[in-house]
Design a protein around this motif. Structure first.
Motif, short mmCIF file in Angstrom:
data_model
loop_
_atom_site.label_atom_id
_atom_site.label_comp_id
_atom_site.label_asym_id
_atom_site.label_seq_id
_atom_site.Cartn_x
_atom_site.Cartn_y
_atom_site.Cartn_z
N CYS A 266 0.84 -1.20 0.00
CA CYS A 266 0.00 0.00 0.00
C CYS A 266 0.88 1.25 0.00
O CYS A 266 1.88 1.34 0.71
CB CYS A 266 -1.00 0.01 1.13
N GLU A 267 0.47 2.16 -0.85
CA GLU A 267 1.22 3.40 -1.05
C GLU A 267 0.25 4.58 -0.94
O GLU A 267 -0.79 4.57 -1.57
CB GLU A 267 1.90 3.36 -2.44
N GLN A 268 0.65 5.58 -0.17
CA GLN A 268 -0.28 6.69 0.06
C GLN A 268 -0.41 7.64 -1.13
O GLN A 268 -1.40 8.35 -1.26
CB GLN A 268 0.09 7.45 1.32
N ALA B 33 11.58 9.67 -1.75
CA ALA B 33 13.05 9.63 -1.76
C ALA B 33 13.59 8.84 -2.95
O ALA B 33 14.68 9.14 -3.45
CB ALA B 33 13.57 9.04 -0.45
N SER B 34 12.83 7.85 -3.40
CA SER B 34 13.32 7.03 -4.52
C SER B 34 13.31 7.79 -5.84
O SER B 34 13.89 7.34 -6.82
CB SER B 34 12.50 5.75 -4.65
N PHE B 35 12.63 8.94 -5.86
CA PHE B 35 12.72 9.82 -7.04
C PHE B 35 13.60 11.04 -6.73
O PHE B 35 14.46 11.42 -7.53
CB PHE B 35 11.32 10.29 -7.48
N MET C 145 14.86 0.37 6.20
CA MET C 145 15.22 1.63 5.55
C MET C 145 16.60 1.48 4.91
O MET C 145 17.58 1.16 5.59
CB MET C 145 15.27 2.76 6.57
N GLY C 146 16.63 1.68 3.61
CA GLY C 146 17.91 1.60 2.92
C GLY C 146 18.49 2.99 2.81
O GLY C 146 17.77 3.95 2.53
N ALA C 147 19.77 3.13 3.05
CA ALA C 147 20.39 4.45 2.99
C ALA C 147 20.77 4.82 1.56
O ALA C 147 20.98 5.99 1.25
CB ALA C 147 21.61 4.48 3.88
C1 LIG Z 1 18.45 14.14 -0.98
C2 LIG Z 1 18.74 12.67 -1.14
C3 LIG Z 1 19.77 12.26 -2.00
C4 LIG Z 1 20.04 10.90 -2.14
N1 LIG Z 1 20.97 10.50 -3.05
C5 LIG Z 1 21.15 9.18 -3.31
C6 LIG Z 1 21.96 8.73 -4.35
O1 LIG Z 1 22.51 9.52 -5.13
N2 LIG Z 1 22.14 7.39 -4.52
C7 LIG Z 1 21.52 6.47 -3.71
O2 LIG Z 1 21.73 5.28 -3.89
N3 LIG Z 1 20.69 6.87 -2.71
C8 LIG Z 1 20.48 8.19 -2.52
N4 LIG Z 1 19.61 8.59 -1.54
C9 LIG Z 1 18.97 7.58 -0.69
C10 LIG Z 1 17.81 6.88 -1.43
O3 LIG Z 1 17.03 7.84 -2.07
C11 LIG Z 1 17.00 6.08 -0.44
O4 LIG Z 1 17.84 5.14 0.22
C12 LIG Z 1 15.88 5.27 -1.08
O5 LIG Z 1 15.22 5.98 -2.08
C13 LIG Z 1 14.90 4.88 0.00
O6 LIG Z 1 13.84 4.17 -0.60
P1 LIG Z 1 12.55 3.86 0.24
O7 LIG Z 1 11.70 2.99 -0.59
O8 LIG Z 1 12.95 3.36 1.59
O9 LIG Z 1 11.90 5.31 0.51
P2 LIG Z 1 10.84 6.18 -0.34
O10 LIG Z 1 11.15 6.18 -1.76
O11 LIG Z 1 10.72 7.50 0.36
O12 LIG Z 1 9.51 5.38 -0.16
C14 LIG Z 1 8.70 5.43 1.00
C15 LIG Z 1 7.26 5.41 0.52
O13 LIG Z 1 6.40 5.24 1.64
C16 LIG Z 1 5.22 5.98 1.38
N5 LIG Z 1 4.55 6.16 2.67
C17 LIG Z 1 4.98 6.87 3.74
N6 LIG Z 1 4.14 6.70 4.78
C18 LIG Z 1 3.15 5.87 4.35
C19 LIG Z 1 1.99 5.30 4.98
N7 LIG Z 1 1.70 5.55 6.28
N8 LIG Z 1 1.20 4.48 4.24
C20 LIG Z 1 1.48 4.21 2.93
N9 LIG Z 1 2.55 4.73 2.30
C21 LIG Z 1 3.40 5.52 3.01
C22 LIG Z 1 5.75 7.26 0.74
O14 LIG Z 1 4.73 7.95 0.02
C23 LIG Z 1 6.86 6.70 -0.15
O15 LIG Z 1 6.40 6.41 -1.46
C24 LIG Z 1 19.31 9.95 -1.39
C25 LIG Z 1 18.27 10.36 -0.55
C26 LIG Z 1 17.96 11.71 -0.47
C27 LIG Z 1 16.76 12.11 0.34
#
Ligand SMILES: Cc1cc2nc3c(=O)[nH]c(=O)nc-3n(C[C@H](O)[C@H](O)[C@H](O)COP(=O)(O)OP(=O)(O)OC[C@H]3O[C@@H](n4cnc5c(N)ncnc54)[C@H](O)[C@@H]3O)c2cc1C
Length: 370
Positions: free
Chosen positions: A36-38, A46-48, A353-355
């Protein structure tokens, strides 16, 4: 309140790169999986909104473990996500003479240690830099990724793996329900609930929001409101990705999803940082209410062009804004391990959480142990 009848093997909360990848992996193992995605679509946060760098170790000269993990994961990532990888540009790392936390010699020996390819940059590239401020420029092997293509690939993989995806669906609360976890969902304003044996909280900067709403213990995280300028670079920089290391410097990287470059600066990209507390910080609330502070682009540019004068011809097009979340204990040596916390307040609730995107293989390996 409507009740879904069939419990799932796993519910993944958050449709970023991590949530999507875990959902696909679990469904391919044969489990019934709900994601589920909000938001309206996947990979919008962050992934974009990131620098689009596919790390290969160079960025972490002060953390051998992080550098080595990236080095190991780089070829795997490039092979698994070939269609999203952009490698048609030259990549250079430059070491500053002053205020740098590593010297050119230290950078070189660290990269030798992790077996990362490194060569002195050609003269026509070195000449672009201010030699009074830059000690040495290295040619390296590092790529970028196209987040729009990555989104399309994730959508196709989820479909092929048979994952049920609910968009515009926010998980609002988690609770133990016998041997399962009950997840309360808000879908288009309607409340519903369902349950699963395993729940994965993959919400990145929102991890604690969901834990707090469920009355569960929070995880220590550090957040930063980050701005990356999206710029059109002059012709001579169009085919280059440049990072000046290692300290309060900058990167100018191709951002394939918008056919622009990002300009980010260690000092000016952050617009404030905060540790997790019980209540959402004012910065987080403003960000969620779509309020943006004044751009730091003029400061980023003023400092960066001292090192790379051609940047003065950049044209600002837009800015990407995102909350960057890291584990506070990693700040000192700038390392970037994953967070994979199982039984996080509830049995079989996993906070992931992946960095960095290349860390996905570390998260998938943890998942395989469950
Ligand atoms: C400024 C910045 C620069 C970066 N640069 C790099 C880089 O160059 N190379 C690299 O490898 N990594 C980089 N990273 C790190 C990378 O972006 C993250 O590690 C990765 O995108 C995390 O993916 P995620 O799926 O955990 O998070 P996200 O992509 O943020 O996904 C989380 C999702 O959860 C959803 N959500 C939140 N709360 C709820 C809820 N209660 N119910 C349903 N949905 C919810 C959100 O809408 C979102 O779609 C960077 C990060 C940032 C912020």
């Amino acid at each position: 309140m409507a009740e879904k009848n069939a419990p799932y093997h796993a519910i993944i909360v958050g449709g970023g790169f991590y949530g999507c990848s875990l959902a696909v992996a679990l469904a391919r193992q044969g489990g019934k999986v709900l994601l589920c995605e909000q938001e309206e679509s996947l990979l919008t946060r962050a992934s974009f909104n990131n620098q689009a760098r596919v790390h290969n170790g160079y960025h972490y000269p002060r953390s051998v473990l992080t550098a080595l993990r990236s080095r190991v994961n780089f070829p795997r990532w490039v092979s698994a996500y070939r269609g999203c990888v952009v490698d048609d540009f030259e990549k250079y790392y430059a070491i500053a003479r002053r205020f740098s936390k590593v010297s050119a010699q230290q950078f070189r020996s660290m990269m030798r240690r992790i077996d990362a390819p490194l060569e002195p940059a050609p003269k026509h590239v070195t000449k672009l830099f201010n030699s009074a401020l830059i000690e040495q420029v290295f040619s390296v092997r590092e790529f970028a990724f196209d987040a729009v293509k990555l989104r399309a690939m994730m959508e196709a993989d989820l479909k092929e793996a048979g994952v049920e995806v609910m968009y515009r669906t926010r998980a609002v609360k988690l609770a133990q329900d016998g041997s399962s976890i009950r997840v309360s969902l808000l879908h288009d304003g309607h409340e519903t609930a369902t349950s699963a044996t395993h729940v994965f909280n993959c919400t990145y900067s929102h991890i604690n929001e969901l834990l707090a709403a469920s009355g569960l213990p929070l995880i220590r995280l550090k957040h930063e409101l980050a701005e990356m300028a999206l710029v059109e670079v002059p012709e001579m920089l169009r085919n280059l990705g440049i990072t000046v290391m290692c300290g309060p410097f900058f990167s100018c990287m191709p951002f394939p999803a918008r056919r622009l470059h990002t300009l980010s600066h260690v000092r000016y990209t952050p617009h404030g940082s905060w540790q997790e507390t019980e209540r959402a910080s004012p910065e987080l609330r403003d960000f969620l209410n779509h309020k943006r502070p004044a751009s730091h682009y003029p400061y980023m540019l003023a400092d960066s062009q001292r090192y790379l004068p051609a940047l003065s011809e950049c044209r600002l097009v837009d800015s990407l804004w995102e909350i960057k979340t890291v584990l506070p204990q990693t700040e000192e040596c700038d390392s970037r391990p994953i967070l994979f916390k199982s039984d996080s307040g509830l049995k079989n609730l996993h906070c992931v959480m992946g960095a960095k995107i290349d860390n996905i293989f570390d998260a998938l390996a943890e998942c395989a142990h469950l």
